[in-house]
Design a protein around this motif. Structure first.
Motif: not given
Length: 528
Positions: A73-81, A415-419
């Motif tokens: 639940g943190t703002d540490e968003v990572s992505g994977y290609n 994929p999408g995500m908002t903070l």
């Protein structure tokens, strides 16, 4: 709040964990993984594997995936290609008939090396709590013992049957009765069960080395492809830093190019300059602005999105608010802009799912074989449908997205995500090939500008612009259609729904997860 006298369904609500996918089998499996102690990524991979069996027209282990993740639940968003590349021995010309603008859909040159299994195994190893073998067990059971075909799957199967008839292997596996499967009939793919079992026992090597890779390579080379077993053995995805913009006090995250996610960010930057909340959600004015922002954003997508390890991309300019303001100046609020060049749009098939666990690990996960049943090229023993992502390349050698050896094409799945306030707020995605940036923008503005819950935002009728036509779903009101026509839009009714979608909203104050799943598909959102 929705009108309870009209068809529809309420958003799902829970406090511990939640999953949403567009097949009930996959959603159920994800919840079972969460309840048995699995992390969000465990549940997502287990669900994706089930979807690879029960939604064969949409996805499979012969495709690619992309993932956004937030830890605890943190703002540490990572992505994977997790998208694959072309064979290293692929030439740069002679891959399509003279005058063609893209590689043919069933050409072996359209088959990029699948990246999904590498991504699944890597993400589970890095972030999961369970072993890949346990997570694949439900999918193996469905492939070996069968499952009842759901209505939307059956509908797509009928549509894609003529393409399946071009390949003897595809006919044997997916037209076992000489026709498409019907809703309620039980379908089995024992060969796929064997391939999944090899992966369950041997990890990524069960797919990228040994009999599975050997068979796929021999099959594709027999069709004129340039694939090698070494191309499979070296396939590897990577973690990426998401690209971001702000919208109405939220931070919106997407996967960077070769993914088209940046298109949705540009659309949002353009629309931020309008007070959409003063408009009616299904008004011609709101839909017109969405179309015009999309046309401008897609123009830039088609010009610039590419494999950024092979060519440059103007990240700072395209994501700047000043650039969006310059584009906004090209839009008339009451007139269709005839001077904008129409982007080339294509319909494709994809699965999207989202999972949030008890610890508020959030996963936004999308997997696809591109067109319906991908290339319709199917490995003879293992029943693996191979994607046709190579169609995403340009055949213009001077284009940054030009086809070439060892390259990734422009990818539509996002994929999408908002903070919000430094924590995950919306974990969402909308399928539908080129439509996806429109879909992301439509559901996101539905929540932020019109106060809709996830299910209401996903249920809203949709609009798209393609090849000079404004394509409206049947749910768009007649008054809005007439208004669009008066503005100069060439309006046509959509022959099929615009994509599908899932969303989970996190209410941090109440500790509640709120989920929605698209009625355009067969699935559901569930929590516990």
């Amino acid at each position: 709040m929705r009108d309870f006298q009209l068809p529809g369904r309420s958003a799902a609500m829970a406090m511990n964990g939640m999953a949403a996918s567009h097949n009930p089998h996959a959603t159920r499996v994800a919840i079972e993984v969460l309840r048995s102690g699995g992390a969000a990524i465990d549940a997502a991979v287990a669900a994706a594997a089930v979807l690879a069996v029960v939604e064969p027209q949409q996805t499979g282990i012969g495709g690619d995936c992309f993932v956004l993740m937030s830890k605890n639940g943190t703002d540490e968003v990572s992505g994977y290609n997790g998208s694959g590349r072309t064979p290293r021995g692929l030439p740069t010309s002679g891959l399509a008939p003279e005058g063609a603008t893209q590689v043919e859909d069933n050409s072996p040159h359209a088959v990029t090396i699948p990246g999904a299994i590498d991504a699944w195994t890597r993400l589970v190893a890095d972030h999961g709590r369970k072993e890949i073998g346990e997570l694949l067990a439900p999918a193996i059971d469905f492939a070996r013992n069968g499952f009842p075909v759901h209505p939307r799957v059956a509908r797509d199967w009928i549509e894609d049957a003529p393409r399946l008839q071009r390949d003897p292997n595809a006919m044997k596996v997916f037209l076992p009765k000489g026709r498409p499967m019907r809703a309620g009939e039980v379908f089995r793919n024992p060969g796929l069960a064997e391939a999944l079992d090899l992966i369950a026992r041997n990890g990524r090597d069960g797919f990228y080395k040994g009999p599975v890779a050997k068979e796929i390579v021999e099959y594709l080379r027999g069709l004129g492809g340039y694939h090698t077993e070494d191309d499979f053995a070296i396939t590897q995805g990577e973690y990426v830093t998401p690209v971001r913009t702000t919208y109405r006090g939220m931070e919106v995250c997407q996967i960077p190019p070769n993914n088209q996610g940046i298109t949705a960010l540009l659309m949002l930057n353009i629309l931020e300059g309008y007070d959409l909340s003063e408009l009616q959600p299904m008004s011609a004015e709101r839909l017109h602005l969405e179309v015009e922002a999309g046309r401008l954003a897609y123009r830039d997508r088609d010009a610039f999105v590419c494999d950024t390890s092979k060519a440059s991309f103007p990240f700072e300019e395209i994501l700047s608010k000043d650039y969006a303001a310059r584009l906004r100046a090209e839009i008339s609020t009451d007139r269709f802009a005839a001077h904008l060049p129409p982007p080339l749009m294509r319909r494709t098939d994809t699965v999207y799912l989202t999972v949030v666990d008890r610890d508020r690990n959030c996963v936004s996960f999308i997997n696809s074989v591109y067109w319906g049943f991908g290339s319709t090229r199917v490995s003879p023993t293992y029943g693996i449908t191979l994607q046709n992502r190579g169609m995403g390349f340009s055949l213009n050698p001077d284009h940054p997205n030009a086809i070439g050896p060892g390259k990734r094409p422009l990818h539509t799945i996002m994929p999408g995500m908002t903070l919000k306030d430094g924590r995950p707020y919306l974990v969402y995605g909308v399928m539908g090939g080129d439509y996806q940036p429109f879909g992301h923008t439509h559901v996101l503005t539905g929540v932020t500008d019109f106060g809709l819950d996830p299910q209401e935002a996903i249920d809203q009728p949709r609009i798209f612009h393609s090849m000079g036509e404004t394509i409206v779903e049947r749910g768009i009101p007649g008054a809005a259609i007439r208004g669009l026509q008066e503005m100069g839009h060439k309006v046509v009714v959509a022959p099929e729904p615009h994509g599908g979608g899932q969303m989970i909203m996190i209410d941090w104050k109440e500790g509640v997860l709120i989920g929605g799943s698209d009625s355009r598909m067969d699935g559901c959102a569930l929590g516990y």
